[in-house]
Scaffold this active site. Sequence first.
Site, PDB file in Angstrom:
ATOM      1  N   GLY A  11      22.433  44.784  -3.332  1.00  0.00           N
ATOM      2  CA  GLY A  11      21.131  43.889  -3.541  1.00  0.00           C
ATOM      3  C   GLY A  11      21.321  43.380  -4.812  1.00  0.00           C
ATOM      4  O   GLY A  11      20.217  43.212  -5.775  1.00  0.00           O
ATOM      5  N   ASN A  13      22.265  40.351  -5.913  1.00  0.00           N
ATOM      6  CA  ASN A  13      21.529  39.106  -5.622  1.00  0.00           C
ATOM      7  C   ASN A  13      20.129  39.011  -5.595  1.00  0.00           C
ATOM      8  O   ASN A  13      19.411  38.157  -6.165  1.00  0.00           O
ATOM      9  CB  ASN A  13      22.232  38.260  -4.392  1.00  0.00           C
ATOM     10  CG  ASN A  13      23.517  37.640  -4.592  1.00  0.00           C
ATOM     11  OD1 ASN A  13      23.731  36.672  -5.358  1.00  0.00           O
ATOM     12  ND2 ASN A  13      24.525  38.355  -4.423  1.00  0.00           N
ATOM     13  N   ARG A  65      20.700  43.603  21.349  1.00  0.00           N
ATOM     14  CA  ARG A  65      20.478  42.442  20.440  1.00  0.00           C
ATOM     15  C   ARG A  65      19.303  41.658  20.777  1.00  0.00           C
ATOM     16  O   ARG A  65      18.840  41.417  19.528  1.00  0.00           O
ATOM     17  CB  ARG A  65      21.884  41.569  20.387  1.00  0.00           C
ATOM     18  CG  ARG A  65      21.835  40.658  19.447  1.00  0.00           C
ATOM     19  CD  ARG A  65      21.305  41.238  17.795  1.00  0.00           C
ATOM     20  NE  ARG A  65      22.305  42.058  17.399  1.00  0.00           N
ATOM     21  CZ  ARG A  65      23.328  42.047  16.492  1.00  0.00           C
ATOM     22  NH1 ARG A  65      23.365  40.737  15.765  1.00  0.00           N
ATOM     23  NH2 ARG A  65      24.022  42.985  15.851  1.00  0.00           N
ATOM     24  N   ASN A 107      21.598  30.678   2.257  1.00  0.00           N
ATOM     25  CA  ASN A 107      22.539  31.828   1.884  1.00  0.00           C
ATOM     26  C   ASN A 107      23.307  31.629   0.872  1.00  0.00           C
ATOM     27  O   ASN A 107      23.564  30.379   0.440  1.00  0.00           O
ATOM     28  CB  ASN A 107      23.405  31.770   3.474  1.00  0.00           C
ATOM     29  CG  ASN A 107      24.473  32.814   3.475  1.00  0.00           C
ATOM     30  OD1 ASN A 107      24.102  34.139   3.263  1.00  0.00           O
ATOM     31  ND2 ASN A 107      25.778  32.452   3.499  1.00  0.00           N
ATOM     32  N   HIS A 109      27.118  32.176  -0.220  1.00  0.00           N
ATOM     33  CA  HIS A 109      28.390  32.769   0.191  1.00  0.00           C
ATOM     34  C   HIS A 109      29.470  32.811  -1.214  1.00  0.00           C
ATOM     35  O   HIS A 109      29.419  31.722  -1.922  1.00  0.00           O
ATOM     36  CB  HIS A 109      28.960  31.764   1.311  1.00  0.00           C
ATOM     37  CG  HIS A 109      30.497  32.088   1.814  1.00  0.00           C
ATOM     38  ND1 HIS A 109      30.529  33.108   2.559  1.00  0.00           N
ATOM     39  CD2 HIS A 109      31.480  31.587   1.490  1.00  0.00           C
ATOM     40  CE1 HIS A 109      31.752  33.293   2.682  1.00  0.00           C
ATOM     41  NE2 HIS A 109      32.383  32.034   2.053  1.00  0.00           N
ATOM     42  N   GLU A 147      23.190  26.694  12.811  1.00  0.00           N
ATOM     43  CA  GLU A 147      23.571  27.426  14.073  1.00  0.00           C
ATOM     44  C   GLU A 147      25.131  27.924  13.587  1.00  0.00           C
ATOM     45  O   GLU A 147      25.585  28.939  14.433  1.00  0.00           O
ATOM     46  CB  GLU A 147      23.723  26.612  15.398  1.00  0.00           C
ATOM     47  CG  GLU A 147      22.221  26.563  15.810  1.00  0.00           C
ATOM     48  CD  GLU A 147      21.307  25.505  15.101  1.00  0.00           C
ATOM     49  OE1 GLU A 147      20.178  25.284  15.481  1.00  0.00           O
ATOM     50  OE2 GLU A 147      21.914  24.773  14.318  1.00  0.00           O
ATOM     51  N   ASP A 150      28.178  29.759   7.853  1.00  0.00           N
ATOM     52  CA  ASP A 150      28.676  28.888   6.537  1.00  0.00           C
ATOM     53  C   ASP A 150      28.852  27.442   6.734  1.00  0.00           C
ATOM     54  O   ASP A 150      29.653  26.933   5.937  1.00  0.00           O
ATOM     55  CB  ASP A 150      29.781  29.642   5.853  1.00  0.00           C
ATOM     56  CG  ASP A 150      29.644  31.087   5.678  1.00  0.00           C
ATOM     57  OD1 ASP A 150      30.708  31.843   5.856  1.00  0.00           O
ATOM     58  OD2 ASP A 150      28.511  31.764   5.538  1.00  0.00           O
ATOM     59  N   ALA A 179      28.517  33.092 -11.087  1.00  0.00           N
ATOM     60  CA  ALA A 179      28.231  32.238 -10.121  1.00  0.00           C
ATOM     61  C   ALA A 179      27.065  32.543  -9.124  1.00  0.00           C
ATOM     62  O   ALA A 179      25.969  31.942  -9.385  1.00  0.00           O
ATOM     63  CB  ALA A 179      29.404  31.842  -9.238  1.00  0.00           C
ATOM     64  N   GLU A 180      27.273  33.475  -8.354  1.00  0.00           N
ATOM     65  CA  GLU A 180      26.168  34.151  -7.419  1.00  0.00           C
ATOM     66  C   GLU A 180      24.845  34.154  -8.057  1.00  0.00           C
ATOM     67  O   GLU A 180      23.625  33.486  -7.735  1.00  0.00           O
ATOM     68  CB  GLU A 180      26.699  35.278  -6.419  1.00  0.00           C
ATOM     69  CG  GLU A 180      27.751  35.002  -5.864  1.00  0.00           C
ATOM     70  CD  GLU A 180      28.333  36.166  -5.086  1.00  0.00           C
ATOM     71  OE1 GLU A 180      27.347  36.868  -4.497  1.00  0.00           O
ATOM     72  OE2 GLU A 180      29.315  36.515  -4.776  1.00  0.00           O
TER      73      GLU A 180
HETATM   74  C1  GRF Z   1      28.674  40.360  -2.024  1.00  0.00           C
HETATM   75  O1  GRF Z   1      29.748  40.336  -1.372  1.00  0.00           O
HETATM   76  C2  GRF Z   1      28.484  39.004  -2.573  1.00  0.00           C
HETATM   77  O2  GRF Z   1      29.577  38.389  -2.861  1.00  0.00           O
HETATM   78  C3  GRF Z   1      27.661  38.595  -1.372  1.00  0.00           C
HETATM   79  O3  GRF Z   1      26.978  39.416  -0.589  1.00  0.00           O
HETATM   80  C4  GRF Z   1      27.527  40.920  -1.072  1.00  0.00           C
HETATM   81  C5  GRF Z   1      26.941  41.877  -1.345  1.00  0.00           C
HETATM   82  O4  GRF Z   1      25.990  41.364  -2.425  1.00  0.00           O
HETATM   83  N1  GRF Z   1      26.863  37.306  -1.489  1.00  0.00           N
HETATM   84  P1  GRF Z   1      24.635  41.988  -3.029  1.00  0.00           P
HETATM   85  O5  GRF Z   1      25.013  42.938  -4.002  1.00  0.00           O
HETATM   86  O6  GRF Z   1      24.041  42.810  -1.770  1.00  0.00           O
HETATM   87  O7  GRF Z   1      23.677  41.217  -3.471  1.00  0.00           O
END
Ligand code: GRF
Length: 207
Positions: A11, A13, A65, A107, A109, A147, A150, A179-180
């Site tokens: 978590g 991000n 599922r 999303n 990536h 669909e 990425d 970056a993220e």
């Molecule tokens: C990481 O590999 C990140 O690069 C990708 O999701 C994974 C977990 O990220 N986006 P987080 O710490 O759970 O946000």
Amino acid sequence: LRVAVLVSGGGTNLQAIIDAVENGTITNTELVGVISNNKNAYALTRAGNHQIPAQCVSPKDFETREEFNKVFLEKVDELKPDLIVLAGFLVVIPEEMISRYRNKIINIHPSLIPSFCGTGYYGLKVHEAALARGVKVVGATVHFVDEGTDTGPIILQKAVEVEEGDTPEVLQRRVMEQAEWKILPHAIDLIANGKVTVKDGRVSIAR
Ligand code: GRF
């Protein structure tokens, strides 16, 4: 903007998003809920620490599922989100959800799409592949979810230098930090302020 965040792991991000809302980097936004497929995800603790409703809905708890997809989509709908953010979410999004929330799911990536993306490219594997190829620049991408895997329209990207001696873990951390954790909050703020439009599968961002 009512934002729901879907998570599977640590978590970091999600934490970047929470911090950005609290410090005003993200405006016009309310985090209405966090859903994880993994009951042990530390991301759920991070949500709880900031009084954000958090729940776990795991495919493991269902016979099929299809059953999971039905309940999962119900839980998402209950949050009445305007935007759904996949932040390290590792479960395939049901087709019905993608069409219902067309261009309302984003999303993050950890590569510069279209490099090192698609089935099998997630987490550390992305960085292992980048180092094996010997690229000098990596980075992260925020894109709308369609669909494919990425394959949706790209919203923001940010490049990060590969350094001598980088291991996959060191590179992953640098991509996350540089970056993220920057472009995901930025993308949410742009969307919350009506700056993002999609036309012919490409995104334009108003100044
Ligand atoms: C990481 O590999 C990140 O690069 C990708 O999701 C994974 C977990 O990220 N986006 P987080 O710490 O759970 O946000």
